[in-house]
Design an enzyme around this catalytic site. Structure first.
Site, PDB file in Angstrom:
ATOM      1  N   GLY A 107      -2.430  99.560   4.255  1.00 30.28           N
ATOM      2  CA  GLY A 107      -2.820 100.200   5.600  1.00 30.28           C
ATOM      3  C   GLY A 107      -3.275 101.710   5.208  1.00 30.28           C
ATOM      4  N   CYS A 108      -2.904 102.511   4.339  1.00 34.36           N
ATOM      5  CA  CYS A 108      -3.208 103.871   4.174  1.00 34.36           C
ATOM      6  C   CYS A 108      -4.684 103.926   3.832  1.00 34.36           C
ATOM      7  CB  CYS A 108      -2.126 104.434   3.291  1.00 34.36           C
ATOM      8  SG  CYS A 108      -0.521 104.627   3.856  1.00 34.36           S
ATOM      9  N   THR A 109      -5.003 103.062   2.748  1.00 37.09           N
ATOM     10  CA  THR A 109      -6.308 103.091   2.500  1.00 37.09           C
ATOM     11  C   THR A 109      -7.280 102.494   3.613  1.00 37.09           C
ATOM     12  OG1 THR A 109      -5.779 102.396   0.350  1.00 37.09           O
ATOM     13  CG2 THR A 109      -8.010 102.035   0.738  1.00 37.09           C
TER      14      THR A 109
END
Length: 213
Positions: A107-109
């Site tokens: 998700g952070c990527t």
């Protein structure tokens, strides 16, 4: 009348013998306790039980809360190059400060790459973008280089700033929250957006707000 004689066997002996069914380790897959999983920013090991913090312990992780219309606490943190940077540096221009769980998680990527792909739109709006997580500067540097991130990543080791800003955690306090703030030119919060599982929506919401300032 003829009589019928039964063989001298007891009734139980006439029934088939049933063997109890036992599980076999050869037939059931076993998850290694040390195997690692990732879920949008949560890194954990499989175990027989997952302890759930009490509601009181979850509340104690939040020391303050930044609200819309307020100036948030200032900070001085190290960026991906090891240089110190303060929030006050951005005064006089809008700034997007987004807290995310961890580098290199799915998700952070997605979120970081979405900010990257819309970075020209943020520049056109005169805004700066700053990402903050608990990773150290070397992790940020590798993350930014791998995905060609053109904006600043700050290292909040120990999550001190996250707590001071009151970023809420998810999944009973086990997953660091994903929350975005938009500050105007005076350093006042104009938008707070929280969405853990749709990371790309942070970009849409912040751009919409910036274009109205």
């Amino acid at each position: 009348m003829a009589s019928i004689s039964l063989p001298k066997h007891s009734l139980p002996s006439l029934l088939p013998t049933l063997k109890p069914i036992t599980s076999s380790s050869q037939n059931l897959p076993i998850l290694s306790k040390s195997s690692q999983s990732q879920f949008y920013g949560l890194k954990f090991s499989h175990s027989t039980s997952l302890p759930i913090p009490s509601s009181s312990s979850v509340k104690n992780t939040i020391f303050a809360k930044v609200n819309k219309g307020q100036a948030p606490p200032s900070f001085t943190l190290k960026d991906q190059d090891g240089k110190t940077l303060s929030l006050s540096k951005f005064k006089g221009k809008p700034v997007v400060v987004y807290f995310y769980p961890a580098d290199e998680t799915p998700g952070c990527t997605k979120q970081a790459c979405a900010f990257r792909d819309s970075y020209e739109k943020f520049k056109k709006a005169g805004a700066e973008v700053v990402g903050i997580s608990g990773d150290d500067p070397s992790s940020h540097k590798a993350f930014a280089k791998k995905y060609r991130l053109p904006f600043t990543l700050l290292s909040d080791e120990g999550n001190k700033i996250r707590k001071e800003w009151g970023v809420p955690a998810d999944l009973f306090g086990t997953l660091p929250g994903r929350q975005t703030y938009v500050l105007d030119k005076k350093g006042v919060v104009q938008l707070i957006y929280n969405n853990q599982f749709q990371p790309e929506k942070h970009i849409d919401e912040t751009l919409k707000l910036l274009q109205s300032l």
